[in-house]
Design an enzyme around this catalytic site. Structure first.
Site, PDB file in Angstrom:
ATOM      1  N   PHE A 406       0.809  -1.220   0.000  1.00  0.00           N
ATOM      2  CA  PHE A 406       0.000   0.000   0.000  1.00  0.00           C
ATOM      3  C   PHE A 406       0.843   1.272   0.000  1.00  0.00           C
ATOM      4  O   PHE A 406       1.939   1.303   0.569  1.00  0.00           O
ATOM      5  CB  PHE A 406      -0.859   0.035   1.268  1.00  0.00           C
ATOM      6  CG  PHE A 406      -2.254  -0.515   1.110  1.00  0.00           C
ATOM      7  CD1 PHE A 406      -2.874  -0.590  -0.123  1.00  0.00           C
ATOM      8  CD2 PHE A 406      -2.959  -0.929   2.219  1.00  0.00           C
ATOM      9  CE1 PHE A 406      -4.166  -1.082  -0.245  1.00  0.00           C
ATOM     10  CE2 PHE A 406      -4.247  -1.416   2.111  1.00  0.00           C
ATOM     11  CZ  PHE A 406      -4.857  -1.501   0.869  1.00  0.00           C
ATOM     12  N   GLU A 407       0.290   2.339  -0.560  1.00  0.00           N
ATOM     13  CA  GLU A 407       0.858   3.694  -0.493  1.00  0.00           C
ATOM     14  C   GLU A 407       2.300   3.757  -1.001  1.00  0.00           C
ATOM     15  O   GLU A 407       3.142   4.455  -0.461  1.00  0.00           O
ATOM     16  CB  GLU A 407       0.806   4.239   0.952  1.00  0.00           C
ATOM     17  CG  GLU A 407      -0.495   4.027   1.683  1.00  0.00           C
ATOM     18  CD  GLU A 407      -1.669   4.726   1.022  1.00  0.00           C
ATOM     19  OE1 GLU A 407      -1.492   5.355  -0.026  1.00  0.00           O
ATOM     20  OE2 GLU A 407      -2.778   4.633   1.554  1.00  0.00           O
ATOM     21  N   GLY A 408       2.562   3.012  -2.055  1.00  0.00           N
ATOM     22  CA  GLY A 408       3.928   2.911  -2.561  1.00  0.00           C
ATOM     23  C   GLY A 408       4.626   1.759  -1.867  1.00  0.00           C
ATOM     24  O   GLY A 408       4.646   1.691  -0.631  1.00  0.00           O
TER      25      GLY A 408
END
Length: 598
Positions: A406-408
């Site tokens: 997630f989120e990079g």
């Protein structure tokens, strides 16, 4: 606590590397106000009363349930905390927002759905929306009447977000945009009303758009079947000449990257905060099981190897919590300096978030990996029972895995940490070269190195962290000298620097928090925090120097390697620290307390 949030040191992003360890004043959970504690209690009560009793139904994706729970969360004020009061929200601070995030993270599926709505779903409008857009959408997002989603990822562009293929073309009369493309892995897509969708205007200018669910040409695909967070909705979006009004552009044409990356910074920090809540839950259920489960005539909580796991989970949780709330305090301090009436208020808030992108990536990596290990070790405490769906740790272990993606991905975030720090140093935003210059002087004449241990508790740990900072600055300077601009392509080297910077921020945060506790409460009342800090620094200090030696071995020629390792070792001193004893004391406290308590 004696310190107040208004007293914290407003360090620049990445400034922890340059400050003497323990010299800053940081926000800690011990500094919470009564209002903030009340917000935390509200969130915890909501989870225990409304969400956790329906865990089985959530995991089975009972139709309409997740949306109904989010609407109930809106009714008690949990969805509008970050929304300005002028648009129906509470206009709250990031610290309280952290407390809510931590509280809802006991159940991964709900936490993901909640976070996608209040974070990456709603914050683009808060930070980049026009007054008309904010007026139209934010009140309903704050109340739960509308649910938001964020559509960035595509089949061919994940970490490389700017390689998106979705196109947006303006009609000849200038009244309508038409978007064509596919988005995938979109959280909340199954029931969201509003999507922030990224596309390239005329195939070139990366831009964000607001698209309502009933927009002609928008189709939501089927639910994905996932390893974990099964109760959350994850679907693809198909846009086929999806028609939306000309005023549906969010921000400016060609500036979508600013929205995408700054919203990701918020998401990364929030993910780290959520990991703290997840780890506390692991510790809670792990301790309970270890006290109840008997083998060989006694509770397994009495076995040293079980206590080792509990002591390590508690210590890592303490460190992650220290980093997360330190960063929340910095974000709040920057937000307090912005006048809401200032026409440039939104831009200044965005700049404040961007300033601490390094810390956000650090917290994301450390928190997600800490929770993954905590869940795995807690499952091991449960033994065979932990592999069975009847026990919650089975679900927690599956849910925890997504956080490293997630989120990079953590790999991307590891590249961002040293890359951003070096870029800021070259821009003059961070005085890194001054530290490098000091290190070079000390290397030229090692007698100039101040090896005296600072007086007082944790003096050894402060010196170890300060020396680790110097060693990392030295290693980074060698990398820049050798590879110049090409260092951006040396991912293994950047990965080592990232791991060292993560450990340094962790050590510095734990030490500083413990010192503040000592000043406020005295040594006895701060005993557990001190033990955790001593244990973590003893391990982390060794990890930093081991990593740097490995990096130098890879980077240097044979004749250089010996000299450079000797230089690094000028800042290294093997200390006698009884980590077994520290860990046992921490574990005994955790077992007696029934979970995470300071």
């Amino acid at each position: 606590m004696g310190d107040r949030p208004s007293d914290i040191t407003l360090s620049p992003g990445g400034g922890f590397l340059l400050e003497a360890t323990g010299s800053a004043t940081i926000l800690t959970p011990e500094m919470l106000s009564d209002e903030q504690r009340m917000m935390r209690d509200t969130a915890e009560d909501f989870m225990r009363r409304e969400v956790e009793p329906r865990t089985a139904e959530i995991e089975q994706k009972k139709p309409g349930l997740m949306r109904a729970l989010l609407e109930k969360a809106g009714e008690v004020g949990l969805l509008g905390h970050d929304v300005p009061e002028a648009y129906g929200g509470l206009g709250g601070d990031k610290t309280s927002s952290s407390l809510i995030t931590e509280s809802v993270s006991r159940l991964g599926s709900f936490a993901v759905s909640y976070g996608a709505h209040v974070g990456i779903g709603t914050m683009p409008l808060v930070l980049f929306g026009t007054p008309a857009q904010r007026e139209r959408y934010l009140p309903d997002l704050a109340s739960g009447k509308r649910i938001a989603a964020y559509a960035l990822t595509e089949p061919g562009s994940g970490s490389d977000a700017l390689a998106a293929k979705t196109k947006a073309v303006l009609s000849p009369d200038g009244k309508t945009w038409k978007l064509t493309g596919t988005k995938q892995f979109i959280t909340n897509a199954g029931f969201a009303d509003l999507f922030t969708v990224f596309a390239k205007v005329d195939g070139e200018k990366f831009t964000a758009f607001l698209i309502e669910r009933d927009a002609p040409g928008l189709t939501v695909g089927p639910e994905e079947h996932k390893l974990g967070i099964r109760g959350s909705s994850t679907c693809p979006l198909y846009l086929e000449d999806c028609a939306i009004p000309a005023d549906a552009v969010l921000g400016s044409i060609g500036q979508g990257h600013k929205i995408a990356f700054n919203i990701l910074n918020i998401g990364r920090w929030k993910l780290g905060v959520g990991a703290v809540g997840g780890a506390k839950y692991c510790l809670e259920i792990g301790v309970r099981y270890a006290r109840d489960r008997k083998q060989f005539g006694k509770p397994i909580a009495e076995f040293d190897l079980i206590r080792k796991k509990l002591g390590d989970i508690a210590t890592q949780t303490f460190v992650a919590e220290s980093m997360a709330y330190r960063t929340a305090g910095l974000l709040d301090a920057r937000a307090r300096a912005v006048d809401p009436a200032d026409p440039a208020a939104q831009k200044k808030l965005v700049d404040g978030i961007e300033e601490h992108s390094i810390e956000a990536s650090i917290i994301k990596v450390f928190g997600s990996e800490m929770l993954h290990v905590s869940a795995d070790e807690t499952l091991q405490i449960f033994g065979g029972a932990g592999y069975i769906e009847d026990y919650p740790i089975e679900r927690v272990s599956r849910d925890a895995r997504i956080n490293r993606i997630f989120e990079g991905t953590n790999e991307i975030n590891r590249l961002l940490v040293p890359g951003t720090l070096l870029k800021r140093a070259l821009q003059g935003r961070l005085a890194l070269m001054a530290l490098v210059g000091q290190v070079q002087q000390e290397m030229a004449d090692p007698s100039k190195i101040n090896r005296q241990t600072p007086a007082g508790p944790l003096g050894r740990e402060r010196r170890q962290c300060d020396f680790a900072k110097r060693a990392v600055a030295y290693a980074a300077s060698l990398g820049v000298q050798k590879y110049m601009q090409g260092i951006s392509e040396k991912q293994e080297l950047l990965g080592v620097l990232a791991d060292c910077l993560i450990q340094i921020f962790a050590m510095d945060s734990a030490i500083t928090r413990s010192l503040q506790l000592l000043r406020a409460r005295g040594e006895e009342a701060s005993r557990v925090a001190i033990l955790m800090t001593q244990l973590f620094v003893a391990q982390s200090h060794e990890a930093v120097f081991d990593s740097l030696r490995e990096m130098l071995m890879w980077m240097s020629q044979d004749e250089e390697w010996g000299r450079e390792v000797r230089d690094i070792n000028s800042y290294y001193q093997l200390e006698r620290v009884n980590t077994f004893s520290l860990r046992r004391k921490i574990a005994l406290h955790v077992i007696e307390a029934g979970g995470y308590r300071l």
